[in-house]
Design an enzyme around this catalytic site. Structure first.
Site, PDB file in Angstrom:
ATOM      1  N   ARG A  37      41.440  37.014  35.677  1.00  0.00           N
ATOM      2  CA  ARG A  37      41.596  38.451  35.096  1.00  0.00           C
ATOM      3  C   ARG A  37      42.926  38.498  34.361  1.00  0.00           C
ATOM      4  O   ARG A  37      43.863  37.809  34.849  1.00  0.00           O
ATOM      5  CB  ARG A  37      41.401  39.842  35.801  1.00  0.00           C
ATOM      6  CG  ARG A  37      40.126  40.014  36.079  1.00  0.00           C
ATOM      7  CD  ARG A  37      39.214  40.583  34.792  1.00  0.00           C
ATOM      8  NE  ARG A  37      37.833  40.777  35.018  1.00  0.00           N
ATOM      9  CZ  ARG A  37      36.872  40.115  34.741  1.00  0.00           C
ATOM     10  NH1 ARG A  37      36.815  38.849  34.449  1.00  0.00           N
ATOM     11  NH2 ARG A  37      35.445  40.631  35.099  1.00  0.00           N
ATOM     12  N   HIS A  70      37.132  34.748  26.883  1.00  0.00           N
ATOM     13  CA  HIS A  70      36.319  34.984  27.840  1.00  0.00           C
ATOM     14  C   HIS A  70      34.895  34.503  28.153  1.00  0.00           C
ATOM     15  O   HIS A  70      33.848  35.298  28.128  1.00  0.00           O
ATOM     16  CB  HIS A  70      36.462  36.612  27.997  1.00  0.00           C
ATOM     17  CG  HIS A  70      36.218  37.339  29.562  1.00  0.00           C
ATOM     18  ND1 HIS A  70      36.523  38.506  29.791  1.00  0.00           N
ATOM     19  CD2 HIS A  70      35.209  36.785  30.406  1.00  0.00           C
ATOM     20  CE1 HIS A  70      36.128  38.540  31.066  1.00  0.00           C
ATOM     21  NE2 HIS A  70      35.208  37.788  31.556  1.00  0.00           N
TER      22      HIS A  70
HETATM   23  P1  NAP Z   1      35.401  37.173  45.228  1.00  0.00           P
HETATM   24  O1  NAP Z   1      34.345  36.299  45.850  1.00  0.00           O
HETATM   25  O2  NAP Z   1      35.229  38.483  45.475  1.00  0.00           O
HETATM   26  O3  NAP Z   1      36.535  36.456  45.746  1.00  0.00           O
HETATM   27  C1  NAP Z   1      37.879  37.022  45.451  1.00  0.00           C
HETATM   28  C2  NAP Z   1      39.093  36.126  46.210  1.00  0.00           C
HETATM   29  O4  NAP Z   1      40.116  36.598  45.946  1.00  0.00           O
HETATM   30  C3  NAP Z   1      38.879  35.982  47.646  1.00  0.00           C
HETATM   31  O5  NAP Z   1      38.829  34.747  48.148  1.00  0.00           O
HETATM   32  C4  NAP Z   1      39.895  37.211  48.031  1.00  0.00           C
HETATM   33  O6  NAP Z   1      40.315  36.982  49.486  1.00  0.00           O
HETATM   34  C5  NAP Z   1      40.867  36.814  47.084  1.00  0.00           C
HETATM   35  N1  NAP Z   1      41.869  38.035  47.067  1.00  0.00           N
HETATM   36  C6  NAP Z   1      41.538  39.201  46.566  1.00  0.00           C
HETATM   37  N2  NAP Z   1      42.597  39.814  46.512  1.00  0.00           N
HETATM   38  C7  NAP Z   1      43.697  39.277  47.088  1.00  0.00           C
HETATM   39  C8  NAP Z   1      44.701  39.360  47.398  1.00  0.00           C
HETATM   40  N3  NAP Z   1      45.634  40.582  47.248  1.00  0.00           N
HETATM   41  N4  NAP Z   1      45.789  38.486  47.702  1.00  0.00           N
HETATM   42  C9  NAP Z   1      45.025  37.089  47.981  1.00  0.00           C
HETATM   43  N5  NAP Z   1      44.025  36.888  47.682  1.00  0.00           N
HETATM   44  C10 NAP Z   1      43.197  37.964  47.355  1.00  0.00           C
HETATM   45  O7  NAP Z   1      35.156  37.147  43.669  1.00  0.00           O
HETATM   46  P2  NAP Z   1      34.543  35.675  42.792  1.00  0.00           P
HETATM   47  O8  NAP Z   1      33.201  35.924  42.591  1.00  0.00           O
HETATM   48  O9  NAP Z   1      35.024  34.381  43.029  1.00  0.00           O
HETATM   49  O10 NAP Z   1      35.339  36.237  41.271  1.00  0.00           O
HETATM   50  C11 NAP Z   1      36.598  36.174  41.116  1.00  0.00           C
HETATM   51  C12 NAP Z   1      37.070  36.837  40.002  1.00  0.00           C
HETATM   52  O11 NAP Z   1      36.613  35.891  38.747  1.00  0.00           O
HETATM   53  C13 NAP Z   1      36.260  38.100  39.548  1.00  0.00           C
HETATM   54  O12 NAP Z   1      36.889  39.413  40.263  1.00  0.00           O
HETATM   55  C14 NAP Z   1      36.372  38.319  37.887  1.00  0.00           C
HETATM   56  O13 NAP Z   1      37.699  39.080  37.546  1.00  0.00           O
HETATM   57  C15 NAP Z   1      36.739  36.562  37.540  1.00  0.00           C
HETATM   58  N6  NAP Z   1      35.469  36.087  36.878  1.00  0.00           N
HETATM   59  C16 NAP Z   1      35.802  35.817  35.563  1.00  0.00           C
HETATM   60  C17 NAP Z   1      34.789  35.138  34.761  1.00  0.00           C
HETATM   61  C18 NAP Z   1      35.073  34.621  33.297  1.00  0.00           C
HETATM   62  O14 NAP Z   1      34.225  34.431  32.620  1.00  0.00           O
HETATM   63  N7  NAP Z   1      36.442  34.456  32.977  1.00  0.00           N
HETATM   64  C19 NAP Z   1      33.561  35.318  35.189  1.00  0.00           C
HETATM   65  C20 NAP Z   1      33.250  35.627  36.403  1.00  0.00           C
HETATM   66  C21 NAP Z   1      34.405  36.214  37.330  1.00  0.00           C
HETATM   67  P3  NAP Z   1      39.504  37.034  50.729  1.00  0.00           P
HETATM   68  O15 NAP Z   1      38.731  35.699  50.702  1.00  0.00           O
HETATM   69  O16 NAP Z   1      40.292  36.999  51.829  1.00  0.00           O
HETATM   70  O17 NAP Z   1      38.623  38.028  50.397  1.00  0.00           O
END
Ligand code: NAP
Length: 311
Positions: free
Chosen positions: A226, A274
């Protein structure tokens, strides 16, 4: 009575979703009314994606058992005070595969110096051999559904991967770090940094002037997470000083990225609009149907958002 499933993902998305959703509900043996409009008090499940400027009011949806996000990122809905039902985010193999391909492609592009090779077709034979992947540490900030899949794919190619998450994690083949000290340790070593964190108050400006200064000189940055994860001015300063050699950015604080934004014209920034990983209805519809099936069967929902943590 048949459950009522309201598709609140926008009129332009409906034609792409209707067929896959009906097929997935059929496969999951769910006999439901899938609709795009309904009296709020009759709705059992809401399939939701943000759209428009007005935040939705979930208050009248008194019978709704869950709101299922079509997107992985839920920052535009997670703090909505009218949302009292469980909120589930999108985790889907198509989305994950798309992100693995984007991240792997851009990491390899940075690792192999492909941009420099393409711009050196000038008749000069200048053999600069890149190191092997095993000599190029990569930091994966975020070890969730997407970060873990990308970290494993990169480790499979031979990159030493340092993963960073909020809580302690144990992912085979990845050096897992957490906390402030973990972030610093990862950044000090990483020649390539990938940010796959959610947008929350805690992750805002994770990469700022101070943390960017920890990177080895010339490090590459890839942000498909993001826009809020990076302090834009600090990134421009780090590019100017050479601390960051190149940045590939898929997400921005304002989208579409305004035409006059300095990122567009910067010679060492690649802007992608994006597109890192889209939610593919063909596979994602099954993820939605599975959660509805679970709810109807009284089983626990998958991928429920932690409202306090914000993701
Ligand atoms: P997720 O499964 O919720 O994983 C989020 C990760 O971030 C987890 O490992 C979490 O830690 C870590 N995290 C959250 N807050 C943190 C903090 N304060 N300090 C350190 N680590 C932290 O999410 P996901 O499915 O992998 O997706 C991640 C992000 O990708 C989404 O939220 C979205 O913004 C982005 N995204 C972008 C696209 C695009 O097309 N560009 C598409 C899809 C998603 P824990 O493991 O400890 O919970």
């Amino acid at each position: 009575m048949k459950p009522v499933i309201l598709f609140a993902g926008g009129v332009t998305r409906w034609p792409h979703w209707e067929g896959p959703l009906r097929a997935a509900l059929h496969d999951a043996q769910i006999d439901a009314d899938l609709v795009t409009t309904a009296a709020p008090e009759t709705v059992d499940y809401i399939l939701y994606a943000p759209g428009g400027d007005t935040p939705p009011d979930f208050t009248p949806f008194t019978r709704c058992k869950a709101v299922l996000s079509l997107w992985a990122g839920v920052e535009r809905i997670v703090g909505n005070p009218t949302l009292t039902q469980p909120l589930c985010r999108m985790v889907d193999p198509g989305l994950t595969q798309g992100m693995v391909e984007y991240v792997t492609g851009h990491v390899l592009r940075a690792h192999l110096g492909i941009d420099a090779l393409l711009s050196s077709q000038n008749g000069r034979w200048n053999p600069v051999v890149p190191p092997l992947a095993s000599e190029r540490p990569v930091a994966m900030l975020g070890l969730g559904a997407l970060g873990t899949a990308c970290a494993k794919a990169l480790a499979g190619l031979g990159f030493p991967v340092l993963g960073w998450s909020r809580r302690a994690r144990d992912v085979s083949g990845i050096a897992c770090l957490h906390g402030d000290a973990g972030l610093r340790a990862a950044l000090r070593q990483a020649q390539i940094v990938v940010t796959l964190l959610p947008s929350t108050p805690e992750t805002e400006n994770t990469l700022n002037a101070e943390t960017l200064s920890l990177l080895p000189r010339g490090a590459a940055l890839i942000n498909p997470g993001r826009g809020t994860l990076i302090d834009d001015d600090a990134l421009l300063a780090a590019l100017a000083s050479g601390r960051v050699g190149h940045a590939t950015l898929d997400v921005f604080r304002v989208e579409p990225l305004p035409p006059d934004h300095p990122f567009w014209a910067h010679p060492r920034i690649t802007v992608t609009p994006h597109v890192a990983a889209d939610t593919r209805p063909s596979s994602a519809a099954h993820a939605l149907a599975e959660n509805i099936r679970r709810s109807l069967a009284g089983e626990a929902l998958l991928h429920v958002v932690d409202r306090t943590a914000g993701y």
